[in-house]
Design an enzyme around this catalytic site. Structure first.
Site, PDB file in Angstrom:
ATOM      1  N   CYS A  51      34.035  40.555  28.690  1.00 51.76           N
ATOM      2  CA  CYS A  51      35.113  39.716  29.244  1.00 51.76           C
ATOM      3  C   CYS A  51      34.522  38.659  30.165  1.00 51.76           C
ATOM      4  O   CYS A  51      35.116  37.606  30.368  1.00 51.76           O
ATOM      5  CB  CYS A  51      36.083  40.554  30.064  1.00 51.76           C
ATOM      6  SG  CYS A  51      36.297  42.219  29.467  1.00 51.76           S
ATOM      7  N   GLU A  65      44.171  42.809  30.933  1.00 53.72           N
ATOM      8  CA  GLU A  65      43.013  41.939  31.134  1.00 53.72           C
ATOM      9  C   GLU A  65      42.744  41.336  29.776  1.00 53.72           C
ATOM     10  O   GLU A  65      42.479  42.062  28.821  1.00 53.72           O
ATOM     11  CB  GLU A  65      41.861  42.793  31.670  1.00 53.72           C
ATOM     12  CG  GLU A  65      40.767  41.969  32.285  1.00 53.72           C
ATOM     13  CD  GLU A  65      39.526  42.093  31.482  1.00 53.72           C
ATOM     14  OE1 GLU A  65      39.340  41.235  30.603  1.00 53.72           O
ATOM     15  OE2 GLU A  65      38.763  43.045  31.726  1.00 53.72           O
TER      16      GLU A  65
END
Lengths: 524, 524
Positions: free
Chosen positions: B302, B265
């Site tokens: 994120c 990720e």
């Protein structure tokens, strides 16, 4: 309908201007008309752009419309009639019965995916309703479904000119997922590919779908195939073929600015373990069945049982003797292409030249130009463990029997195997403990574990796994046969707090598609 | 318990002899005791061998035993008490409330996976019973379940020292799948990592599991991290971090003799679309909420909303004015590490220096050494479309507003975006048509689409997707948050014609695990 020598881009028939492909009848060595002039890179770009243009509409086609399209493809393929079978026979050397069976499988597969689309399990609907009163923080409304990845590149396989080619398993599962497909046709059966391609093309028109949903391209694999995988519109790749070919596509896909998944089914020698009680009780019957499976389709199946493993002794000697006799009775069979026949000869030659390998039997030589002469070899467990080359796939009807010193060595041979599509146990009731010891190793090595059957013959159903750890495939998390193959071309999307009017149908409160849903983690 | 400066390999505490790691308190710039001498490659090999040794037992642990283990980890983490929170505060500069909340999320996540393990949906049981009478060919008995991939390497993230670190989402889902885990601890919070690692270690012992189920290693990322991913026992990788770091691990994983999946990720700027009616009706409220989300955790999420897209006009001017005021009122916050702070300064500097970008506002400068000064910029749609650099993630509380000429340009901006974790619509009833036009584009760009919320705050549930197309992640087919994360570490195996006594429990006729099954394609 007769083949015209054209690629099919959307609803157009296109004649390329690059190096020409011609099918060869492997039974005679003669080239077959028509010629297929190869496409250039600009034609690849055009097909991919059309696929991208079609995607927005096609991915949200209704479940019924999409299922009807898959069924229409099956009907159109059947409507090609005997012309398809005759062309495929000429291009592959495969017998009529096999190709008629394969056509049935291909159309059955398309209809299975139609039912899969309608059932909607592939949507994997998950709903976690809002919990406005939850402490310390309320939960928002969260819903998940699967959506199509985007246009998919499919590479036709040489050994299944129908079931793993233009409208085969990769194409059927990608179309079922909502992905347009651009096929790079296999150069060994261009006429078959064009005929099937025209059937799909007709189904696209009949169903009123955007033309870019399907194209089929002829040309050089290195040129056209690599350009296809590198095209930015392509979002996944399905491939069945050699390890070298699969690895090359994987590298191209990984080196794109945006890497994409490649589902390459590459090589497998499909070990068969003969457990002691079964070997003792019915070694000769197993030997005959083994050679029957080995010879099927001239051994040109991904699931061909190329390796047999057992503990040495009188029972194994008797097995070898019976298997050897069966090999000697095996008629030579025409192979798919001159290239495949040449590679088979090389593989058998390498085994014959290996000082640690002894030849058990060879079948009679054939009379045609590209015939597979069955072959059976044996080696000791210790020698197998010492020489990785003995794990190389020999594509064709060649088998190697590994004679282990004891059960412990058999276990070590199992542990030393590369990833496989299948692993088989020949076992009787008294072998249960031995099977229990092997099973955990085999589960790590193979996508499918069989007892008392043969790996050739892959059922197209919901529980099938035609896949397995590398190098059998590039992605052990998937299958290329059976309804679960659809998941290769999907990804999950979560919708948070969307108004009902904006939610996809699959996720609306009243479940208009009537699909199975996981609500708050519970199956409904 | 206080941190000792050791790695944990199985049940051992190991002191390395390579270059030393020391945490730095970002609020003061001071180094924290103890020192963590780095491990060498042989220690990596040892941890991986232990994991491999543990795998055979652990992967077939009963659902209850495995669930109890996950619950025991949560209990042991809670038992660390305030020592854990204080250490994490010192190592990350994050406030107490945030870390206490993150601990709750971490333990809740472990308990969620315990319930997921028990429910057994992850087994994806499929049974196609034998059809001995079927014509033209009988069908054999075929059954499928999912099995664990093997030992998994997990890389702790800097920005979630608990929830995406040693016992975070990757570890919890891999352990739930039946995979032993070897963690490469993030060097920014070694004490926190060791404490949590000791909690997991205690749970392993308490539950009587083989020690190799869990290890946590300290050392150089390039040396130890690459050796870990290259180790032949490792079968998958979980990573949360920079795009550069993720791409390096992907390359290593792909270049192994046996390539393995990497779930990285990496980066996302999480676009937020302000649709006209919403912008008109409540632009100022949206502006305040936007800056609240932008500033959360000093923007070190994120899912931080780094990009806002709207059509220019008076309403957008008012939004910008309100957002600018909110930025000016934003107190500076300590960032996680000196390196992250430096990168933030560089990113903001690059925006400020871009002639096509204008600065809307900066927050007040901080007093500490590594404080994030919030920043808001604006650019025109045409300029955004012309300059890919404007899509670069600035990790921290910096936002860019794209002023589009019209709705059509807004659509083009959406289409030009890279893959994202999230995309958000701020919309009112009158915006439904505009939302419908954007939604298909956003579904292709993001793993999660939100309406009238903010992407920060990721619910750990069944429907969550924390994932998305490259470069947001390396594999859009998966999620790293929520119960579906378990599927990253599983693969299907099909069992053909196995006697009941050899079948795994999940597949036996009488369904002893009482799990949901797909029988002949129908959900039971």
């Amino acid at each position: 309908m007769t083949p015209q020598g054209t690629s099919l881009i959307g609803q157009q028939a296109i004649t390329g201007d690059q190096a020409t492909i011609r099918a060869i009848d492997p039974a005679t060595g003669e080239a077959l008309a028509p010629e297929y002039p190869g496409l250039d890179r600009s034609a690849v770009a055009q097909a991919c752009q059309l696929a991208e243009d079609a995607f927005a509409t096609y991915r949200e086609s209704s479940l019924d419309d999409r299922a009807a399209f898959l069924e229409a493809i099956a009907t159109e393929i059947e409507a090609l009639g005997d012309a398809l079978i005759e062309r495929a026979m000429a291009e592959t050397g495969l017998p009529r019965a096999r190709l008629e069976g394969e056509r049935g499988r291909t159309c059955g597969q398309l209809r299975l995916f139609a039912s899969v689309v309608r059932a909607g399990e592939w949507l994997d609907v998950r709903i976690d309703p809002a919990l406005p009163e939850r402490e310390p923080m309320p939960r928002v409304d969260l819903r998940q479904r699967h959506v199509a990845l985007g246009p998919v590149a499919v590479f036709g396989a040489s050994n299944f000119p129908l079931a793993f080619s233009v409208a085969g398993g990769d194409t059927a599962s990608a179309l079922a997922a909502g992905c347009p497909v651009v096929v790079k046709a296999h150069s060994a059966h261009p006429g078959t590919s064009e005929l099937v391609g025209r059937a799909v093309q007709a189904a696209v028109a009949q169903c009123g779908l955007p033309e870019g949903v399907f194209s089929v391209l002829f040309g050089s694999g290195k040129e056209i195939g690599q350009a296809l995988v590198a095209n930015p519109h392509i979002q996944a790749v399905g491939f069945t073929g050699s390890r070298g070919g699969g690895l090359a596509l994987m590298a191209t896909a990984q080196n794109r600015p945006q890497p994409i998944p490649v589902y390459a089914e590459m090589s497998s020698i499909n070990p068969v373990f003969l457990l002691p009680e079964a070997l003792q009780a019915r070694g000769e019957a197993i030997a005959e069945a083994f050679i029957g499976s080995l010879n099927m389709g001239a051994g040109q199946f991904c699931t061909n049982p190329g390796l047999v493993i057992a503990v040495k002794g009188e029972a194994l000697d008797a097995f070898l003797a019976a298997a050897g006799e069966a090999v000697k009775d095996s008629a030579a069979q025409t192979m798919l292409t001159p290239g495949i026949h040449g590679a088979y000869q090389d593989g058998v030659g390498a085994l014959a030249a290996n000082s640690k390998v002894r030849e058990i039997a060879r079948g009679p030589a054939g009379k045609g130009p590209h015939q597979c002469q069955s072959a059976l070899f044996a080696t000791r467990g210790a020698d197998f463990l010492a020489d990785e080359a003995l794990q190389a796939e020999v594509f064709g009807a060649s088998g190697l029997v590994v004679e282990c010193a004891d059960a412990e060595e058999m276990q070590r041979v199992a542990a030393a195997l590369e990833g496989q599509l299948t692993a088989t146990l020949q076992m009787d009731d008294g072998d249960l403990e031995a099977a229990r010891t092997l099973l955990p190793v085999l589960e790590r090595k193979a996508g499918r574990v069989l007892a008392n059957g043969w790996p050739t013959g892959v059922e197209v159903c919901h529980a099938m796994v035609h896949g397995g750890p590398f190098p059998a495939t590039s992605d052990s998390r998937t299958t290329s046969v059976g309804s679960a193959a659809i998941f290769r071309f999907l990804r999950p999307v979560c919708y948070q707090n969307l108004p009902q009017g904006l939610l996809p149908e699959a996720l609306q409160d009243n479940n208009p598609l009537d699909v199975s849903r996981l609500v708050d983690g519970k199956r409904e």
